[in-house]
Design a protein around this motif. Structure first.
Motif, PDB file in Angstrom:
ATOM      1  N   ALA A 225     -37.398 -14.535 -52.524  1.00  0.00           N
ATOM      2  CA  ALA A 225     -38.856 -14.467 -52.371  1.00  0.00           C
ATOM      3  C   ALA A 225     -39.426 -13.295 -53.161  1.00  0.00           C
ATOM      4  O   ALA A 225     -40.491 -13.419 -53.786  1.00  0.00           O
ATOM      5  N   ARG A 226     -38.743 -12.159 -53.152  1.00  0.00           N
ATOM      6  CA  ARG A 226     -39.200 -10.989 -53.906  1.00  0.00           C
ATOM      7  C   ARG A 226     -39.260 -11.295 -55.402  1.00  0.00           C
ATOM      8  O   ARG A 226     -40.227 -10.943 -56.080  1.00  0.00           O
ATOM      9  N   ALA A 227     -38.246 -11.968 -55.921  1.00  0.00           N
ATOM     10  CA  ALA A 227     -38.247 -12.321 -57.337  1.00  0.00           C
ATOM     11  C   ALA A 227     -39.363 -13.312 -57.661  1.00  0.00           C
ATOM     12  O   ALA A 227     -40.050 -13.188 -58.678  1.00  0.00           O
ATOM     13  N   LEU A 228     -39.573 -14.294 -56.794  1.00  0.00           N
ATOM     14  CA  LEU A 228     -40.612 -15.296 -57.018  1.00  0.00           C
ATOM     15  C   LEU A 228     -42.010 -14.689 -56.955  1.00  0.00           C
ATOM     16  O   LEU A 228     -42.943 -15.183 -57.603  1.00  0.00           O
ATOM     17  N   ALA A 229     -42.157 -13.601 -56.199  1.00  0.00           N
ATOM     18  CA  ALA A 229     -43.473 -13.002 -56.008  1.00  0.00           C
ATOM     19  C   ALA A 229     -44.066 -12.458 -57.306  1.00  0.00           C
ATOM     20  O   ALA A 229     -45.288 -12.303 -57.424  1.00  0.00           O
TER      21      ALA A 229
END
Length: 258
Positions: free
Chosen positions: A163-167
């Motif tokens: 999720a952090r990377a996708l953000a």
């Protein structure tokens, strides 16, 4: 196997004659490959083949000794000093998920996802946290927003890392053996999220030892050995009838062990 994406007008990732040396030791030997937009590339092969090094060269976490790297239209010639501007332009297009989760232990899941958005994209705290909540729900962890990483399972921590990377709204996602540190049950949680990303058309390059995932989810399979590509093509065809003896030996070893 999922339906392959339509042929893109230009590749999302293109590597041309990428080489990496550590002194006299050649880790990558003039590797060239292309990943089209919306395509899922799986990289498999024995340990020490150069797979993770190749993945890290895409976003220049490892600086290649030579070769050209293009990501989403940004091209970097690596045989000369790469400027900070070139580096920032290329990395802004790439999200990466590592074997280890690399979460800040003193921050909640929500802040782990929101803070990079504020620092890198200049989003307000409110906007970043709203996006973080959306992505936590997306990876099945809406109820973990205020939990600290140490209170989460390994599979949950890896999904927070995704999720952090996708953000940061990447065009391409790189996964370096994202389930290798997890037991099989927790690994399935992560693979489920990755399958969903693939179905949604996210361009991905994945180093993996998950052979079923490589066969069934990827559109293109690359087999590496000794720093070079030994075979590549349709995953189903390679698993069913590999053309190279090195590929046959590797697949026999990993599939017989299961």
């Amino acid at each position: 196997m999922r339906n392959s994406p339509a042929k893109a007008t230009s590749p999302a990732i293109k590597l041309e004659n990428v080489e990496k040396r550590f002194g006299d030791h050649v880790v990558l030997k003039q590797v060239s490959l292309t990943v089209d937009e919306g395509q899922v590339l799986a990289l498999i092969g024995p340990s020490g083949a150069g797979k993770s090094t190749l993945l890290r060269c895409i976003n220049l976490l490892e600086r290649p000794t030579a070769g050209t790297i293009t990501v989403d239209g940004v091209t970097v010639e690596t045989d000369h000093k790469v400027s900070a501007r070139e580096l920032a332009a290329l990395r802004s297009r790439v999200g990466m998920v590592f074997q280890s989760f690399n979460l800040f232990p003193h921050m909640t899941a929500l802040r782990n996802i929101a803070l990079p958005q504020q620092r890198v994209l200049g989003r307000s705290k409110e906007e970043a946290e709203e996006r973080a909540h959306t992505l936590l729900k997306r990876v099945g962890l809406a109820d973990k927003a205020l939990q600290y990483p140490g209170r989460c399972s390994g599979g949950q921590q890896q999904r927070i890392a995704i999720a952090r990377a996708l953000a940061l709204d990447p065009k391409v996602m790189l996964f370096d053996e994202p389930t290798s540190a997890l037991d099989p049950e927790l690994g399935l949680e992560v693979l489920k999220v990755m399958r969903e990303l693939a179905d949604e058309g996210m361009t991905m390059a994945i180093v993996t030892h998950e052979m079923q995932f490589a066969r069934d989810v990827s559109d293109h399979l690359v087999v590496m050995s000794d720093g070079a590509i030994t075979e590549e093509g349709d995953p189903q065809e390679i698993f069913a009838a590999p053309q190279q003896q090195r590929t046959r030996d590797f697949l026999r070893a990993v599939l017989d062990r299961r």
